[in-house]
Design a protein around this motif. Structure first.
Motif, mmCIF file in Angstrom:
data_model
loop_
_atom_site.group_PDB
_atom_site.id
_atom_site.type_symbol
_atom_site.label_atom_id
_atom_site.label_comp_id
_atom_site.label_asym_id
_atom_site.label_seq_id
_atom_site.Cartn_x
_atom_site.Cartn_y
_atom_site.Cartn_z
ATOM 1 N N VAL A 91 64.962 33.000 17.153
ATOM 2 C CA VAL A 91 65.854 32.947 15.993
ATOM 3 C C VAL A 91 66.265 31.536 15.595
ATOM 4 C CG1 VAL A 91 66.734 35.274 16.297
ATOM 5 C CG2 VAL A 91 67.876 33.363 17.451
ATOM 6 N N ASN A 92 66.125 30.566 16.464
ATOM 7 C CA ASN A 92 66.498 29.189 16.133
ATOM 8 C C ASN A 92 65.428 28.477 15.313
ATOM 9 O OD1 ASN A 92 68.951 29.408 17.448
ATOM 10 N ND2 ASN A 92 68.086 28.765 19.406
ATOM 11 N N HIS A 93 64.261 29.078 15.210
ATOM 12 C CA HIS A 93 63.177 28.465 14.451
ATOM 13 C C HIS A 93 63.264 28.890 12.987
ATOM 14 C CE1 HIS A 93 61.144 26.884 17.976
ATOM 15 N NE2 HIS A 93 61.426 28.018 18.571
ATOM 16 N N LYS A 94 62.723 28.071 12.130
ATOM 17 C CA LYS A 94 62.723 28.370 10.696
ATOM 18 C C LYS A 94 61.370 28.960 10.302
ATOM 19 C CE LYS A 94 66.046 24.764 9.791
ATOM 20 N NZ LYS A 94 66.326 23.498 9.143
ATOM 21 N N VAL A 95 61.063 30.092 10.901
ATOM 22 C CA VAL A 95 59.803 30.785 10.639
ATOM 23 C C VAL A 95 60.133 32.165 10.106
ATOM 24 C CG1 VAL A 95 57.659 31.657 11.640
ATOM 25 C CG2 VAL A 95 58.656 29.542 12.519
ATOM 26 N N VAL A 96 59.453 32.548 9.023
ATOM 27 C CA VAL A 96 59.631 33.885 8.466
ATOM 28 C C VAL A 96 58.263 34.529 8.262
ATOM 29 C CG1 VAL A 96 61.821 33.355 7.312
ATOM 30 C CG2 VAL A 96 59.690 33.064 6.081
ATOM 31 N N TYR A 97 58.254 35.841 8.296
ATOM 32 C CA TYR A 97 57.034 36.585 8.006
ATOM 33 C C TYR A 97 57.087 36.999 6.546
ATOM 34 C CZ TYR A 97 53.595 40.295 7.875
ATOM 35 O OH TYR A 97 52.531 41.083 7.533
ATOM 36 N N GLY A 98 56.131 36.530 5.755
ATOM 37 C CA GLY A 98 56.118 36.798 4.322
ATOM 38 C C GLY A 98 55.296 37.992 3.904
#
Length: 132
Positions: A21-28
């Motif tokens: 959760v601390n990473h700025k990664v999202v699934y698009g």
């Protein structure tokens, strides 16, 4: 980072993202064809990590939008599209300096701008509908 696409690893990828959760990664997810260019244009770098690609259209679309490619393709020839160090970077293995290339682009705006301009020019000169 935004991860786009689908496949048999989709749920594992989403779970991995949720755990960090601390990473700025999202699934698009999957992008509808009429939205691809507008979504891709929101980013700076395009990454393709495939075991095989023939002529990756997604890569060409991203480069046409000025994204700098940092890509690996196990069985494929990205060297036809990406001129390593001139308009992007081709990784020789999945462990080959990926994060170093990203850090380099982040820290050197001038180099990023040159690679971005060269990526866009390569697609326009060699792969655009007017050329083909």
């Amino acid at each position: 980072f935004t991860i786009y696409g689908s496949g048999d690893k989709k749920e594992a990828v989403k779970l991995l993202i949720a755990r960090n959760v601390n990473h700025k990664v999202v699934y698009g997810g999957v992008i509808p064809p009429d939205k691809i260019l507008s979504e891709v244009s929101k980013h700076d770098v395009f990454t393709l990590m495939s075991d095989y690609e023939g002529m990756p259209v997604a890569l060409m679309e991203a480069m046409a939008c000025g994204l700098v490619p940092v890509c690996y393709v196990g069985k494929g020839n990205l060297h036809e599209i990406i001129d390593h160090g001139s308009n992007g970077f081709v990784l020789e293995s999945l462990n080959d300096n990926y994060l170093e290339y990203l850090q380099r682009l982040l820290e050197n705006k001038e180099e990023y701008d040159e690679l971005s301009t060269s990526a866009k020019a390569k697609i326009h000169e060699k792969y655009s509908s007017s050329f083909c």
